[in-house]
Write a protein that holds these residues in place. Structure first.
Motif, PDB file in Angstrom:
ATOM      1  N   PRO A 134       0.713  -1.160   0.127  1.00 22.83           N
ATOM      2  CA  PRO A 134      -0.021   0.073  -0.048  1.00 22.83           C
ATOM      3  C   PRO A 134       0.727   1.358  -0.024  1.00 22.83           C
ATOM      4  CG  PRO A 134      -0.686  -1.494   1.481  1.00 22.83           C
ATOM      5  CD  PRO A 134       0.575  -2.109   1.198  1.00 22.83           C
ATOM      6  N   GLY A 135       0.293   2.187  -0.801  1.00 19.53           N
ATOM      7  CA  GLY A 135       1.072   3.612  -0.844  1.00 19.53           C
ATOM      8  C   GLY A 135       2.221   3.673  -1.673  1.00 19.53           C
ATOM      9  N   THR A 136       2.620   2.691  -2.572  1.00 14.68           N
ATOM     10  CA  THR A 136       3.630   2.511  -3.450  1.00 14.68           C
ATOM     11  C   THR A 136       3.349   3.367  -4.724  1.00 14.68           C
ATOM     12  OG1 THR A 136       2.975   0.433  -4.044  1.00 14.68           O
ATOM     13  CG2 THR A 136       4.928   0.733  -2.433  1.00 14.68           C
ATOM     14  N   GLY A 137       2.079   3.669  -4.996  1.00 13.67           N
ATOM     15  CA  GLY A 137       1.849   4.601  -6.240  1.00 13.67           C
ATOM     16  C   GLY A 137       1.029   3.853  -7.248  1.00 13.67           C
ATOM     17  N   LYS A 138       0.144   2.944  -6.877  1.00 17.16           N
ATOM     18  CA  LYS A 138      -0.511   2.222  -7.845  1.00 17.16           C
ATOM     19  C   LYS A 138      -1.751   3.039  -8.432  1.00 17.16           C
ATOM     20  CE  LYS A 138      -1.360  -1.440  -4.854  1.00 17.16           C
ATOM     21  NZ  LYS A 138      -0.524  -0.695  -4.015  1.00 17.16           N
ATOM     22  N   THR A 139      -2.227   3.813  -7.513  1.00 18.63           N
ATOM     23  CA  THR A 139      -3.335   4.591  -7.987  1.00 18.63           C
ATOM     24  C   THR A 139      -3.072   5.708  -8.694  1.00 18.63           C
ATOM     25  OG1 THR A 139      -4.785   3.638  -6.125  1.00 18.63           O
ATOM     26  CG2 THR A 139      -5.752   5.823  -7.123  1.00 18.63           C
ATOM     27  N   MET A 140      -2.029   6.375  -8.182  1.00 20.19           N
ATOM     28  CA  MET A 140      -1.428   7.529  -8.799  1.00 20.19           C
ATOM     29  C   MET A 140      -1.037   7.050 -10.027  1.00 20.19           C
ATOM     30  SD  MET A 140       1.702  10.042  -7.702  1.00 20.19           S
ATOM     31  CE  MET A 140       0.906  10.835  -6.281  1.00 20.19           C
ATOM     32  N   ALA A 141      -0.368   6.008 -10.320  1.00 25.22           N
ATOM     33  CA  ALA A 141       0.137   5.739 -11.565  1.00 25.22           C
ATOM     34  C   ALA A 141      -1.260   5.587 -12.570  1.00 25.22           C
ATOM     35  CB  ALA A 141       0.733   4.363 -11.747  1.00 25.22           C
ATOM     36  N   SER A 142      -2.143   4.875 -12.102  1.00 23.65           N
ATOM     37  CA  SER A 142      -3.561   4.821 -12.848  1.00 23.65           C
ATOM     38  C   SER A 142      -4.036   6.095 -13.162  1.00 23.65           C
ATOM     39  CB  SER A 142      -4.459   4.213 -11.970  1.00 23.65           C
ATOM     40  OG  SER A 142      -4.001   2.715 -11.866  1.00 23.65           O
ATOM     41  N   GLN A 143      -3.853   7.042 -12.380  1.00 22.69           N
ATOM     42  CA  GLN A 143      -4.380   8.445 -12.621  1.00 22.69           C
ATOM     43  C   GLN A 143      -3.363   9.385 -13.594  1.00 22.69           C
ATOM     44  OE1 GLN A 143      -4.323   8.955  -8.343  1.00 22.69           O
ATOM     45  NE2 GLN A 143      -6.586  10.134  -8.505  1.00 22.69           N
TER      46      GLN A 143
END
Length: 349
Positions: A134-143
């Protein structure tokens, strides 16, 4: 039931020019991007024509707005304010994400080739699996991906998908995928291990039905024609058949010391000012070397520190950052060691 085939790129291009004559004056590159990005039908172009967009940006915005309601309460529209500068990841991962984005832009034209369609009768969708702590950037990368492509990003609400009743999860996912296939959007399935868990040895009827659900879900996502990202914190719990069929399977690592310093510096420089950052540079360098954190933990530590400083009516300083950091570490049952604490506030022997 008669299924009308989708329009080709050439057909869409001609329809735009015929129904929206002003489109012939739009910049060629921007117009071609519009035609290839949005796989619309005749009715959608006609509806846009009635509104009368003057620019290609207006047409893009109208197309995105028109499809946002289709998923209803099954998904949440995410804002995509981040760019590549915000995403601190290794170079090899950035290269893979850039490959993914290029394919997302070019895929509609590629799949019109008869040879490609013959050799790949299934699996034409663009599906990626992102794993990591968690918190390693998966959602941000999707954005970042959605923003770069110029499409909306919808996070699927798993509470509306997963059901304890036999067959209901499959039906719910089918609704999402069938509606998503008619949209020009990126779907994000967060915590996807809840959907694609490992099949188990059959001991009773419940196991048999659970495995049937998993088999169906794997086939459904395999047949999805659009762009989707599946994120999970626990790759080991995902059925082995899923990653094996994906070309983009990326594990997001925790940032190293250099990357942690970059994250600390950019957050503080933007939120507290370059002057504060310059004052704290030496301490931030030592902190980055001493404490292992994810990008999300650093982000929330800075946020907490900023409010502590505002409460005290002081400029942001290292004691504030240490208090914010302590709050984040406490979530994991960790704490700042006395050595690190003393080093940060200048009392190290």
């Amino acid at each position: 039931t008669i299924a009308i085939p989708p329009l080709s790129i050439e057909e869409r291009r001609n329809l735009w020019h015929r129904l929206v004559p002003v489109s012939s004056t739009w910049p060629e590159d921007a117009f071609e991007t519009l035609v290839k990005r949005h796989q619309v039908n005749i009715g959608q172009i006609a509806t846009i024509a009635e509104t009368g967009p003057e620019t290609v940006d207006e047409a893009n915005a109208m197309l995105r707005e028109a499809s946002r309601h289709r998923l209803g309460n099954l998904a949440q529209l995410l804002e995509c304010p981040f760019d590549w500068e915000d995403l601190i990841i290794p170079d090899w991962m950035r290269l893979n994400l850039e490959d993914f984005i290029f394919e997302a832009r070019e895929r509609s034209e590629f799949w019109e080739y008869d040879e490609a369609r013959r050799l790949f009768p299934q699996g034409r969708g663009l599906i990626a699996l992102f794993t990591g702590s968690p918190g390693t950037g998966k959602t941000m990368a999707s954005q970042v991906i959605a923003a770069d492509i110029g499409l909306d990003l919808f996070r699927i609400d798993l509470s509306s998908v997963v059901s304890k009743y036999v067959g209901e999860t499959s039906k719910n996912l089918e609704r999402i995928l069938s509606r998503g296939a008619q949209m020009n959007a990126v779907l994000l399935f967060d915590e996807c291990d809840a959907l694609f868990g490992k099949r188990t040895d059959i001991k009773d009827a419940h196991d048999r039905f659970a495995n049937t659900d998993t088999n169906y879900l794997l086939q459904a996502i395999e047949s999805y024609p659009g762009v989707a990202i599946l994120a999970s914190n626990k790759k080991e719990t995902i059925d082995s058949g899923f990653p094996r069929r994906r070309r983009y399977v990326l594990k997001f690592p925790k940032p190293d010391a250099r990357q942690r310093l970059t994250i600390w510096s950019r957050l503080i420089g933007e939120l507290a000012g370059e002057g504060r950052l310059k004052t704290l540079t030496a301490e931030l360098s030592r902190l980055s070397e001493s404490v292992e954190l994810t990008g999300a933990q650093i982000k929330f530590a800075v946020l907490s520190a900023l409010f502590v400083a505002r409460r005290e009516k002081n400029a942001l300083a290292m004691p504030h950052l240490l208090r914010g950091l302590e709050q984040e570490l406490m979530k994991e049952g960790r704490g700042i060691s006395r050595r690190v604490h003393d080093m940060m506030i200048g009392r190290e022997e």
